[in-house]
Design an enzyme around this catalytic site. Sequence first.
Site, mmCIF file in Angstrom:
data_model
loop_
_atom_site.group_PDB
_atom_site.id
_atom_site.type_symbol
_atom_site.label_atom_id
_atom_site.label_comp_id
_atom_site.label_asym_id
_atom_site.label_seq_id
_atom_site.Cartn_x
_atom_site.Cartn_y
_atom_site.Cartn_z
ATOM 1 C CE1 TYR A 89 47.366 32.575 45.860
ATOM 2 C CE2 TYR A 89 48.365 34.014 44.387
ATOM 3 C CZ TYR A 89 47.625 33.682 45.550
ATOM 4 O OH TYR A 89 47.269 34.912 46.139
ATOM 5 C CE LYS B 234 50.328 36.496 47.571
ATOM 6 N NZ LYS B 234 48.926 36.516 47.711
ATOM 7 C CG ASP C 42 44.099 39.733 45.893
ATOM 8 O OD1 ASP C 42 43.069 39.854 46.759
ATOM 9 O OD2 ASP C 42 45.186 39.644 46.243
ATOM 10 C CG ASN D 197 47.489 42.441 36.574
ATOM 11 O OD1 ASN D 197 48.513 42.416 36.738
ATOM 12 N ND2 ASN D 197 46.549 42.050 37.638
ATOM 13 C CD GLU D 198 47.582 38.041 37.472
ATOM 14 O OE1 GLU D 198 46.399 37.754 38.170
ATOM 15 O OE2 GLU D 198 48.687 37.563 37.794
HETATM 16 C C1 GCB Z 1 47.848 38.459 41.359
HETATM 17 C C2 GCB Z 1 47.358 39.733 41.168
HETATM 18 C C3 GCB Z 1 47.248 40.654 42.384
HETATM 19 C C4 GCB Z 1 46.920 39.977 43.380
HETATM 20 C C5 GCB Z 1 48.116 38.815 43.722
HETATM 21 C C6 GCB Z 1 47.864 37.682 44.923
HETATM 22 O O1 GCB Z 1 48.232 37.807 40.407
HETATM 23 O O2 GCB Z 1 47.742 40.398 39.844
HETATM 24 O O3 GCB Z 1 46.368 41.653 42.074
HETATM 25 O O4 GCB Z 1 47.012 40.502 44.895
HETATM 26 O O5 GCB Z 1 48.049 37.869 42.487
HETATM 27 O O6 GCB Z 1 48.388 38.026 46.034
HETATM 28 O O7 GCB Z 1 47.109 36.907 44.691
#
Ligand code: GCB
Length: 593
Positions: free
Chosen positions: A474, A569, A162, A414-415
């Site tokens: 979310y 964010k 993202d 990450n994730e």
């Molecule tokens: C996440 C990711 C990050 C995204 C974020 C989001 O979990 O690690 O890269 O930007 O969510 O804002 O959806």
Amino acid sequence: MLRPQDSATRERRRVEGLWLFRLDPQARGHADRWWRGRLAEAREVPVPASYNDVFADAATRDHVGDAWYQTTVRVPRGWAGQRVVLRFDAVTHRAVVWVDEVEVARHEGGYTPFEADITEVARPGAEIRVTVVVNNELTWQSVPPGIVQDTATGRQQIYFHDFFNYAGLHRPVWLYSTPRAHLSDVTVVTALAGTEGTVDYRVDVTGGDDLAVRAVLTDAEGTAVARATGTAGVLTVADVHPWRPGEGYLYDLLLEVVDGAEVVDAYSLPVGVRTVEVRGTKFLINGEPFYFTGFGRHEDLPVRGKGHDDVFMVHDFALMEWTGANSFRTSHYPYAEEVLDYADRHGFVVIDETAAVGQNTAIAGGIVGGGQSFPTFSPETINDASREIHAQAIRELVTRDKNHPSVVLWCVANEPESTTPASVEYFEPLFALTRKLDPTRPVGYVNMLLATPDRDLLRPLADVIMLNRYWGWYLNTGDLAGAESNWQAELEAWAAHGRPIIVTEYGADTVAGLHTVPAAPWSEEYQVEYLEMNHRVFDRVDAVVGEHVWNFADFATKPGIMRVDGNKKGVFTRDRRPKSAAFALRRRWHSAT
Ligand code: GCB
């Protein structure tokens, strides 16, 4: 590989400014040998910077494939008899480099440095032509992964993370000299016992096996406090002044290769004496429990993209300090070394992450990937070859950052997918490799919300639990009461494992200037109430040892129906103006310390 520096025996110069630049949409440059002469039909492009946003056309912004850079530089005449090295701090995502007609380097991976010894092709006093082809394609065998598709209207890059796929010469380029016999690596490991500190050092010397090495440790006032000789040794410091969060006290370790009375090479390394340890649910720095406050961030700026910029670096640290942040994560790739040096000097604590983001087709197919579905790990997707590239990225990260006192924890991904046997098979050797490369720091990965405590399989490999959670964004969107009770229940389930938990992401998209009563998603009020809800939950779970808001600032993403001019964010806007959340964090984090 040591960072270039000016010393009694070394010199460096930056190769920056405007370079020639040409996109290569037909991929002709290699066949037509564009490095053989002056780059034709070239524009000028600033270095360092991403190339994507500096022009005004979509073809440059959205280019997929090779982009050629070229400049000339004169090798200082005074470097005669020295070793001459050309170093790139970061070229995203891969590069081939020529000096005049000779290929001197190839590198895979967009966020770690590489260099070439060009002594044989760089005559002191002469001008050399440096040509670099930068390729920005992401495939299943790159870190991060992606898919390049050929469509009727051209090549398109799909990727699963993202943030915008910026490319270019993102960080400084150096031409530097060292003596022929030179220090080629240094490793320090520090320890504390009461008021005494120790610095274990080990050096590699290339081209001078029979030469002696001496080490002198000097305190910040310039007084030598310990000395040793040999390629490895222990320096003991009585009444040590430790490096600690909020106070970046550094000693200077001067290493000299000597031939009798002659200093053949000299290199100095800032050293912070500190320890890191995970004990039960605590994260200890210098034996004391540490609570992480701060952010997940990005290297992301208007126009510059991912180009390193000292002005914004200093400003971002100032804003982090203003909010009361004591730490950050290098989400989602290794940051510029300037950033880690600054963190060392200013007592910031860093979670250092590889560029392995998007190794999870469950998210890729759903949230960001355009609805396609693939297995994450398979011979056709992320496979053994990908893992070797990931392993190399870990090697380069640890080699680069092992001596930074600010770095307290390695994050291997990450994730990633973490709920399947294939994910365990993929990650087990990578965790083992990281621990082997650096037995002194804890290792972890960042877990994503689909991998709930009952489904996640990677946790036993990690020293620390790192969670990205978006309860109230979310999940339970707009329902903070429901989010609060679900989040609390989930955190308690994680806490049952008896490990420290760092919430590495929690955040809500917020349009600066949008106000609502009552608080509604996307408004500044909702971001504040969302953060407050999270903080109530964290304060009720003892195992939580850290909170990193997602994100420090708004940032660019690829276009999509989930994003409005990027990810919003940020606690600060992309141009670093505070949203209401910045003031709320400042109140909480300053009162906590
Ligand atoms: C996440 C990711 C990050 C995204 C974020 C989001 O979990 O690690 O890269 O930007 O969510 O804002 O959806």
